[in-house]
Enzyme design. Sequence first.
Site, PDB file in Angstrom:
ATOM      1  CG  HIS A   4     -25.330 -17.003  23.599  1.00 13.73           C
ATOM      2  ND1 HIS A   4     -25.692 -16.417  24.784  1.00 13.73           N
ATOM      3  CD2 HIS A   4     -24.215 -17.732  23.877  1.00 13.73           C
ATOM      4  CE1 HIS A   4     -24.823 -16.769  25.739  1.00 13.73           C
ATOM      5  NE2 HIS A   4     -23.923 -17.570  25.207  1.00 13.73           N
TER       6      HIS A   4
ATOM      7  CG  ASP B  33     -28.202 -14.882  26.254  1.00  7.71           C
ATOM      8  OD1 ASP B  33     -27.171 -14.397  25.744  1.00  7.71           O
ATOM      9  OD2 ASP B  33     -28.838 -15.797  25.732  1.00  7.71           O
ATOM     10  CG  HIS B  34     -22.127 -13.426  27.462  1.00  2.00           C
ATOM     11  ND1 HIS B  34     -22.296 -14.773  27.291  1.00  2.00           N
ATOM     12  CD2 HIS B  34     -21.189 -13.061  26.559  1.00  2.00           C
ATOM     13  CE1 HIS B  34     -21.491 -15.199  26.342  1.00  2.00           C
ATOM     14  NE2 HIS B  34     -20.809 -14.184  25.873  1.00  2.00           N
TER      15      HIS B  34
END
Length: 486
Positions: free
Chosen positions: A237, A174-175
């Site tokens: 996110h 999950d950047h």
Amino acid sequence: IPVSPFALVVFGATGDLAKRKLLPAMFQRDLAGQLPEEATVIGAARAHLREDEFLALAREAIEEHVPASERDAQAMERFLARLRYVAVNATGEEGWQELAQALAPTKERIWVFYLATAPSLFGPICEHLGRFGLAGGNARVVVEKPVGRDLASAKAVNEVIGRVFPEERIYRIDHYLGKETVQNLMALRFANGLFEPLWNAAHIDHVQITAAESLGVEGRAGYYDTAGALRDMVQNHLLQLLCLVAMEPPAQLDADAVRDEKLKVLRALKPIADALSSQNVVRGQYRAGASAGGAVPGYLEELGAAESMTETFVALKAEVETWRWAGVPFYLRTGKRLAERVSEIVIAFRPVPHSVFEPSAGPIKPNQLVIRLQPDEGVQLRLMIKDPGPGGMRLRQVPLDMSFSTAFGVRNPDAYERLVLDVVRGNQTLFMRRDEVEAAWRWIDPILEAWSHAEEPPKPYTAGTWGPSAAIALIERDGRTWADGG
Ligand code: BG6
């Protein structure tokens, strides 16, 4: 922290993510001197490219995504010399033997298989990796979101990957967790004694989490129309950010301690009731409008369709049913083609219990702690002060402002730079564990299910605004307002 020698295999190497993020990220780390001499990047994709064609593609991607001031010819040549390319058919037999051969000289190193592909290929790729003996103890697999499109499909994907790789070698990206300011949230909460005593329902009135984008769906309408903002941004996110704000302090920062605490938050989320009514969740879709660059088309025009029920905007009110957070709403908001690109977390404290000031001093605004994720990363504490000057007591809210770029003057590394090297280091703290992903879907599923019966399309909003007015009503109904914009 130095990293061990590794071979990174990027599946989907000719795709958007590889070009926009992964290759530039590895280049930046090389530039920073962090890649050991024996670090190799193998591009794998279906296209029959010669190695020099792949190198040209990589060079172009880096030139496009790394500012000229940050690169030099020598660094570029050094990085390109690390690259290899193998044409691999994820669902067929072609190319796997060649990939195994390309990896053979690196068998003492750590292998990272990065699946920057459509999720439907995760299973076939893992299965081939297993069959060709590439999934042994030194191999790790990285999967991009979305992991599934609901709980059942997420379980199926996790199952398939889990048949080949054990959980401690699976890295679900999950950047947002790799963003500098998101990690800073942990430092802010747990390296300062100041906040923790106030970090609860007695002192916090509500929390707002916004991830607003000014861009539209760009070239991704095909994927996006099957996903929508709830799956694309909220399930991962936004819920991850919520977890970091709401979780109990972990005993230490190791991967499982942190993920155990996040999981407890996800499990404590109150199910959203009545997802069709706009009381607790609003979905929107942009129409033609204007952005900073001029007129922009609507979602349907970009998609090339007459109608679509896909949302490009979501606002919702979540509640964490624990002692710490009872009665504290978490308002979440995300959308494409909004008025500006801004992602931030606002911790809104309760008002003072009593005012000692004359009405002429003006209203006392409650304090806010704002964690700005992008752009202009930083932390702001909004305080009331006396307006300077002889005009008597007049109150004003001002920010105590800490902008990272001004304070440190260093380039903020991209999330992928940090995350890919964390995989090599074997550090799973900033990656989602299987039970977390599934718990998030368990909360999202009933909303999707309710929407699937909706007759009304998402509420339209004009591109370049803050979304449908129902999103403003959602928070104002509770006597609150969005802190910035809208
Ligand atoms: C991705 C979504 O995960 O995050 C995209 O799929 C979105 O739709 C992107 O644009 C936003 O990331 P960032 O880092 O630009 O906020």
